[in-house]
Enzyme design. Structure first.
Site, PDB file in Angstrom:
ATOM      1  N   SER A  60      12.449   2.180  -0.512  1.00 52.04           N
ATOM      2  CA  SER A  60      11.805   1.063   0.176  1.00 52.04           C
ATOM      3  C   SER A  60      10.721   1.476   1.165  1.00 52.04           C
ATOM      4  O   SER A  60       9.928   0.651   1.586  1.00 52.04           O
ATOM      5  CB  SER A  60      12.837   0.193   0.889  1.00 52.04           C
ATOM      6  OG  SER A  60      13.357   0.864   2.007  1.00 52.04           O
ATOM      7  N   LYS A  96      12.908   0.531   8.166  1.00 46.21           N
ATOM      8  CA  LYS A  96      11.807  -0.393   7.874  1.00 46.21           C
ATOM      9  C   LYS A  96      10.772  -0.309   8.991  1.00 46.21           C
ATOM     10  O   LYS A  96      11.012   0.232  10.056  1.00 46.21           O
ATOM     11  CB  LYS A  96      12.319  -1.841   7.772  1.00 46.21           C
ATOM     12  CG  LYS A  96      13.506  -2.051   6.847  1.00 46.21           C
ATOM     13  CD  LYS A  96      13.159  -1.866   5.403  1.00 46.21           C
ATOM     14  CE  LYS A  96      14.411  -2.050   4.532  1.00 46.21           C
ATOM     15  NZ  LYS A  96      14.223  -1.664   3.178  1.00 46.21           N
TER      16      LYS A  96
END
Length: 191
Positions: A60, A96
Site C-alpha cells: 500500500s 499511511k
C-alpha cells in the site's frame, strides 16, 4: 616419610597474585555483564517507547516503501501533511501518509486526484493516481481529533477512504516514519 617443604616467598607471592587476578577477572566479568544487561534494557525501552522499529508488509505504500523494508518511527504529537504515520488498526500496524487534519474537507475526483479544502494536493510520491476503494461520501469533512490518511499505492491501499478503517485518532498513532534501515542499499531518510 616424605618431608614437606615450606613454600618460599616467591611461590607465596605468585599464588597471592593468581588469587588477586582471579578476583579482578570475576569483578570485571560481573561489571561487564551488568553493563550489557543495562544497555540492552535501555535499547529495548528506546526501541519500544521512543523509536519503534517496524517491518513493512504489503504494497500500500509503494513506491515509497516496499514489502520487507525496515523503518524507524519517531513518537510525537505534531505531524504535517505528507508525513508517513504508523498506527494501530485491529491488532496490526498500518502505515499511511497524512492527507488532511480535523475540520478539513477532502475530495477525490474520479481520476484519483486528491483535494483538501478545494486545493489539489501536490503528491510527487504517488506514481499512479486511482480512486481506489472508497465508500465514504465525498466531499468528506475530517472529524475532530482525527487525521485522514491514504497509502501511496492508491489502487490497492485500504485507508481513510473506507469506513472500515476510517480516520486515525491520536491514540492509534505509533509514530512518524523517518528512516529506512533495510535494505542497506536504500538506507536513509523516508519522505
Amino acid at each position: 616419610m616424605s618431608e614437606r617443604t615450606m613454600p618460599d616467598l616467591e611461590d607465596l607471592q605468585r599464588e597471592l597474585d593468581r588469587v588477586r587476578d582471579k578476583k579482578r577477572y570475576r569483578s570485571a566479568l560481573k561489571s561487564t555483564v551488568y553493563a550489557l544487561i543495562t544497555v540492552s534494557a535501555v535499547a529495548v525501552l528506546v526501541a519500544t517507547l521512543l523509536l519503534p522499529v517496524l517491518q513493512i508488509y504489503g504494497t500500500s505504500m509503494t513506491p515509497t516503501l516496499a514489502e520487507g523494508n525496515i523503518v524507524v518511527s519517531v513518537k510525537g504529537k505534531q505531524y504535517t501533511r505528507g508525513d508517513i504515520l504508523a498506527f494501530y488498526y485491529n491488532n496490526k500496524i498500518l502505515i499511511k501518509r497524512v492527507v488532511a487534519f480535523p475540520g478539513e474537507w477532502v475530495n477525490i475526483d474520479t481520476d484519483g486526484a486528491v483535494y483538501v479544502n478545494g486545493e489539489r494536493l501536490n503528491e510527487p510520491y504517488v506514481d499512479q493516481l486511482a480512486f481506489g476503494d472508497c465508500d465514504i461520501e465525498l466531499p468528506y469533512q475530517v472529524p475532530d481529533g482525527k487525521t485522514f490518511v491514504m497509502g501511496d499505492h492508491r489502487s490497492t491501499s485500504q485507508d481513510s477512504r473506507t469506513s472500515a478503517i476510517g480516520c486515525v485518532t491520536e491514540e492509534q498513532i505509533v509514530g512518524r516514519i523517518v528512516f529506512r534501515v533495510w535494505p542497506l542499499s536504500e538506507i536513509g531518510k523516508v519522505g
